[in-house]
Design a protein around this motif. Structure first.
Motif, PDB file in Angstrom:
ATOM      1  N   ASP A 225      43.215  33.164  44.215  1.00 25.99           N
ATOM      2  CA  ASP A 225      43.949  32.058  43.373  1.00 25.99           C
ATOM      3  C   ASP A 225      44.063  30.801  44.080  1.00 25.99           C
ATOM      4  OD1 ASP A 225      45.612  31.271  41.225  1.00 25.99           O
ATOM      5  OD2 ASP A 225      46.973  31.185  42.788  1.00 25.99           O
ATOM      6  N   ARG A 226      44.253  30.931  45.429  1.00 27.97           N
ATOM      7  CA  ARG A 226      44.350  29.679  46.203  1.00 27.97           C
ATOM      8  C   ARG A 226      43.212  28.927  46.308  1.00 27.97           C
ATOM      9  NH1 ARG A 226      48.129  32.563  49.252  1.00 27.97           N
ATOM     10  NH2 ARG A 226      46.444  33.602  50.597  1.00 27.97           N
ATOM     11  N   ALA A 227      42.031  29.709  46.329  1.00 25.68           N
ATOM     12  CA  ALA A 227      40.439  29.243  46.541  1.00 25.68           C
ATOM     13  C   ALA A 227      40.132  28.536  45.090  1.00 25.68           C
ATOM     14  CB  ALA A 227      39.876  30.379  46.959  1.00 25.68           C
ATOM     15  N   GLY A 228      40.738  28.968  44.074  1.00 29.09           N
ATOM     16  CA  GLY A 228      40.549  28.427  42.720  1.00 29.09           C
ATOM     17  C   GLY A 228      39.797  29.427  41.779  1.00 29.09           C
ATOM     18  N   VAL A 229      39.610  30.801  42.393  1.00 26.37           N
ATOM     19  CA  VAL A 229      39.018  31.607  41.523  1.00 26.37           C
ATOM     20  C   VAL A 229      40.021  32.322  40.650  1.00 26.37           C
ATOM     21  CG1 VAL A 229      37.699  33.804  41.781  1.00 26.37           C
ATOM     22  CG2 VAL A 229      37.304  32.059  43.702  1.00 26.37           C
ATOM     23  N   HIS A 230      39.437  32.275  39.253  1.00 24.29           N
ATOM     24  CA  HIS A 230      40.423  32.836  38.180  1.00 24.29           C
ATOM     25  C   HIS A 230      40.292  34.586  38.267  1.00 24.29           C
ATOM     26  CE1 HIS A 230      41.632  28.957  37.660  1.00 24.29           C
ATOM     27  NE2 HIS A 230      40.448  28.669  37.011  1.00 24.29           N
TER      28      HIS A 230
ATOM     29  N   ARG B   6      28.904  33.391  39.213  1.00 22.79           N
ATOM     30  CA  ARG B   6      29.677  34.225  38.349  1.00 22.79           C
ATOM     31  C   ARG B   6      29.895  35.535  38.924  1.00 22.79           C
ATOM     32  NH1 ARG B   6      29.831  34.532  32.182  1.00 22.79           N
ATOM     33  NH2 ARG B   6      31.735  35.440  33.048  1.00 22.79           N
ATOM     34  N   ALA B   7      30.874  36.046  39.592  1.00 23.74           N
ATOM     35  CA  ALA B   7      30.812  36.934  40.476  1.00 23.74           C
ATOM     36  C   ALA B   7      31.949  38.097  39.832  1.00 23.74           C
ATOM     37  CB  ALA B   7      31.643  36.863  41.924  1.00 23.74           C
ATOM     38  N   LEU B   8      31.668  39.275  40.278  1.00 27.56           N
ATOM     39  CA  LEU B   8      32.246  40.513  40.245  1.00 27.56           C
ATOM     40  C   LEU B   8      32.631  40.977  41.482  1.00 27.56           C
ATOM     41  CD1 LEU B   8      32.910  42.454  37.692  1.00 27.56           C
ATOM     42  CD2 LEU B   8      30.936  43.349  37.758  1.00 27.56           C
TER      43      LEU B   8
ATOM     44  N   VAL C  41      38.466  41.917  39.605  1.00 29.20           N
ATOM     45  CA  VAL C  41      38.278  42.474  41.099  1.00 29.20           C
ATOM     46  C   VAL C  41      39.274  43.815  40.858  1.00 29.20           C
ATOM     47  CG1 VAL C  41      39.469  41.898  43.221  1.00 29.20           C
ATOM     48  CG2 VAL C  41      39.075  39.982  41.597  1.00 29.20           C
ATOM     49  N   THR C  42      38.209  44.909  41.332  1.00 30.15           N
ATOM     50  CA  THR C  42      38.559  46.180  41.696  1.00 30.15           C
ATOM     51  C   THR C  42      38.471  46.364  43.074  1.00 30.15           C
ATOM     52  OG1 THR C  42      38.337  48.455  40.327  1.00 30.15           O
ATOM     53  CG2 THR C  42      36.526  47.303  41.142  1.00 30.15           C
ATOM     54  N   PHE C  43      39.076  47.623  43.436  1.00 32.96           N
ATOM     55  CA  PHE C  43      39.065  48.235  44.696  1.00 32.96           C
ATOM     56  C   PHE C  43      39.111  49.788  44.701  1.00 32.96           C
ATOM     57  CE2 PHE C  43      42.953  47.174  42.739  1.00 32.96           C
ATOM     58  CZ  PHE C  43      44.013  48.162  42.885  1.00 32.96           C
ATOM     59  N   GLY C  44      38.968  50.270  46.179  1.00 30.58           N
ATOM     60  CA  GLY C  44      38.969  51.408  46.502  1.00 30.58           C
ATOM     61  C   GLY C  44      40.452  51.879  46.285  1.00 30.58           C
ATOM     62  N   ASP C  45      40.594  53.262  45.642  1.00 33.21           N
ATOM     63  CA  ASP C  45      42.027  53.454  45.137  1.00 33.21           C
ATOM     64  C   ASP C  45      41.943  54.973  45.026  1.00 33.21           C
ATOM     65  OD1 ASP C  45      44.264  53.280  44.046  1.00 33.21           O
ATOM     66  OD2 ASP C  45      43.672  52.359  42.061  1.00 33.21           O
TER      67      ASP C  45
END
Ligand code: IP8
Length: 261
Positions: free
Chosen positions: A92-97, A40-42, A133-137
């Motif tokens: 999504d293509r890899a099946g991660v929601h 389970r990932a963040l 999923v978050t990111f530099g912004d």
């Protein structure tokens, strides 16, 4: 709640020397490795050439200087959202929601430091069984009006809140080196990083990087490791390494040590 916290470095999912150049192959493979680890990932990702090039041009890391920066601010936000969508599609293509949580819409900085992030949202999505999923912004700043929030700052706040078992940074090299391995063939991989490692690290970087040199990044990693969780830096360009690290297998890389040794 979440077992692993992963940063996909901008140098792995983009070509940092070329504006808006996405590395689809790397992003797809890393997404598949996350999926097949079963953990389970963040997730956090850097901005790479979707953020740093224009942010440097408009000096966004300095905060508000003049109205002319606003066009740049808006464009950088747009570009990092484009990058985020590409990463979300790989997942999504890899099946991660995945669910995308942009810091510019739910965070606040103070003097260049991320102080506030709506962590409750991350928790609710995690509780649902989804992968935030978050990111530099570009994020609002109470003193400078706006600033650049790096993925590393996000990693720190998320680690503090969610205490994952494992924290993994994916870089484009095998870990932390004594000097830039692209420039110095004698650069040595530091397998165990502690505060003493900082003394030798360069404080400037080769490519446009508005969130600092490797020195600044390692500073953050040390702060993270001091929270007590296992923290490592691995090569995200080496196939299979992320998956193995997520499963807790021993892989080539640098382990960042907490505490003063
Ligand atoms: O790539 C930088 O985040 P990082 C964010 O994690 C921007 O350092 C907008 C340049």
């Amino acid at each position: 709640m979440c077992a692993v916290l992963v940063k996909l470095g901008g140098s792995v999912i983009t070509d940092k020397s070329s504006y808006r150049c996405f590395d689809q192959g790397s992003a797809d493979r890393l997404a598949r490795e996350i999926a097949s680890s079963g953990e389970r990932a963040l997730l956090v990702h850097g901005a790479g050439s979707f953020g740093h090039v224009l942010a440097a041009e408009h000096r966004l890391q300095k905060g508000y200087l003049d109205q002319g920066q606003l066009a740049g601010l808006s464009k950088v936000q747009l570009d990092v959202r484009d990058l985020n969508l590409m990463v979300m599609r790989s997942l999504d293509r890899a099946g991660v929601h995945g669910v995308s949580l942009p810091p510019g819409a739910m965070g606040l900085m103070e003097g260049g430091e991320l102080k506030d992030l709506d962590l409750g949202l991350f928790r609710r999505y995690l509780d649902l069984g989804l992968t935030p999923v978050t990111f530099g912004d570009v994020v609002l700043d109470s003193r400078r009006r706006f600033g650049i929030c790096s993925g590393d700052q996000l990693m720190y706040l998320l680690a503090k809140e969610f205490r994952p078992e494992r924290i993994v940074f994916c870089a484009d090299v095998d870990g932390i080196f004594t000097s830039d391995p692209a420039l110095e063939p004698g650069a040595r991989l530091v397998e165990e990083v502690d505060r003493r490692t900082l003394e030798d690290l360069p404080r400037t970087s080769r490519v446009a990087d508005v969130t600092g040199s490797i020195y600044a990044k390692v500073e953050f990693m040390l702060r993270l490791a001091e929270l007590g969780q296992e923290t490592m830096v691995i090569n995200g360009r080496a196939p299979g390494r992320l998956e193995a690290a997520l499963k807790g297998e021993k892989v080539k890389g640098s382990v960042v040590l907490g505490g003063s040794r």
